[in-house]
Design a protein around this motif. Sequence first.
Motif, PDB file in Angstrom:
ATOM      1  N   LEU A   3      52.389 -11.988  44.848  1.00  0.00           N
ATOM      2  CA  LEU A   3      51.916 -10.710  44.330  1.00  0.00           C
ATOM      3  C   LEU A   3      53.109  -9.869  43.906  1.00  0.00           C
ATOM      4  O   LEU A   3      54.194  -9.968  44.475  1.00  0.00           O
ATOM      5  CB  LEU A   3      51.108  -9.973  45.398  1.00  0.00           C
ATOM      6  CG  LEU A   3      49.861 -10.684  45.901  1.00  0.00           C
ATOM      7  CD1 LEU A   3      49.208  -9.874  47.013  1.00  0.00           C
ATOM      8  CD2 LEU A   3      48.877 -10.936  44.777  1.00  0.00           C
ATOM      9  N   THR A   7      51.439  -4.395  43.581  1.00  0.00           N
ATOM     10  CA  THR A   7      50.269  -4.698  44.409  1.00  0.00           C
ATOM     11  C   THR A   7      50.599  -4.564  45.888  1.00  0.00           C
ATOM     12  O   THR A   7      49.815  -3.996  46.659  1.00  0.00           O
ATOM     13  CB  THR A   7      49.747  -6.110  44.094  1.00  0.00           C
ATOM     14  OG1 THR A   7      49.382  -6.148  42.704  1.00  0.00           O
ATOM     15  CG2 THR A   7      48.548  -6.479  44.946  1.00  0.00           C
ATOM     16  N   VAL A  79      43.305  -6.351  44.638  1.00  0.00           N
ATOM     17  CA  VAL A  79      44.344  -7.220  44.079  1.00  0.00           C
ATOM     18  C   VAL A  79      44.082  -7.471  42.593  1.00  0.00           C
ATOM     19  O   VAL A  79      45.008  -7.404  41.780  1.00  0.00           O
ATOM     20  CB  VAL A  79      44.457  -8.535  44.877  1.00  0.00           C
ATOM     21  CG1 VAL A  79      45.342  -9.545  44.159  1.00  0.00           C
ATOM     22  CG2 VAL A  79      44.987  -8.252  46.279  1.00  0.00           C
ATOM     23  N   LEU A  82      45.148  -4.266  40.751  1.00  0.00           N
ATOM     24  CA  LEU A  82      46.585  -3.999  40.724  1.00  0.00           C
ATOM     25  C   LEU A  82      47.384  -5.098  40.019  1.00  0.00           C
ATOM     26  O   LEU A  82      48.456  -4.839  39.483  1.00  0.00           O
ATOM     27  CB  LEU A  82      47.111  -3.773  42.143  1.00  0.00           C
ATOM     28  CG  LEU A  82      46.552  -2.531  42.840  1.00  0.00           C
ATOM     29  CD1 LEU A  82      47.045  -2.456  44.281  1.00  0.00           C
ATOM     30  CD2 LEU A  82      46.899  -1.264  42.075  1.00  0.00           C
ATOM     31  N   GLU A  83      46.870  -6.302  40.013  1.00  0.00           N
ATOM     32  CA  GLU A  83      47.547  -7.412  39.335  1.00  0.00           C
ATOM     33  C   GLU A  83      47.092  -7.557  37.878  1.00  0.00           C
ATOM     34  O   GLU A  83      47.545  -8.477  37.188  1.00  0.00           O
ATOM     35  CB  GLU A  83      47.299  -8.726  40.076  1.00  0.00           C
ATOM     36  CG  GLU A  83      48.031  -8.848  41.391  1.00  0.00           C
ATOM     37  CD  GLU A  83      49.534  -9.062  41.236  1.00  0.00           C
ATOM     38  OE1 GLU A  83      49.952  -9.967  40.503  1.00  0.00           O
ATOM     39  OE2 GLU A  83      50.283  -8.291  41.849  1.00  0.00           O
TER      40      GLU A  83
END
Length: 139
Positions: A3, A7, A79, A82-83
């Motif tokens: 990640l 993140t 996730v 944010l990714e």
Amino acid sequence: MRLTSFTDYGLRMLMRMASTPDRAVSTAELAQEFGLSRDHLTKIMQRLARGGIVVTRRGGGGGAVLARPAGDIRIGAVVRLLEEGQALVECFAPDGGDCTITGCCRLKARLRSAEAAFLADLDRSTLADIALPELEVTP
């Protein structure tokens, strides 16, 4: 799977916020607590707000609070948010990257499957499951 720090920091912020869900937290406070850049955390907070994970308020008594109970926020969804825009491998990028073996690659499907399994596993947990222990915080 790795990640991004974006993140990682976002998850830390949310874990902290989930420990005191009724209290607004400023990015300045989080930056000081975690020893991170306030500007970087502000960008993360903005993405979390756009994604409906947090609600922000300006001014005195302002800051951010969770938009809904921590038990209703799935880690996989955070996730994904944010990714967003961060391809696992170059060929997953929207433009397909610059891969010379596209068309005959047998790895891509396996990587997609592994990525989906990773996110599905994270979807089994909520922010409430990973909230930090309640901290003694002085305003």
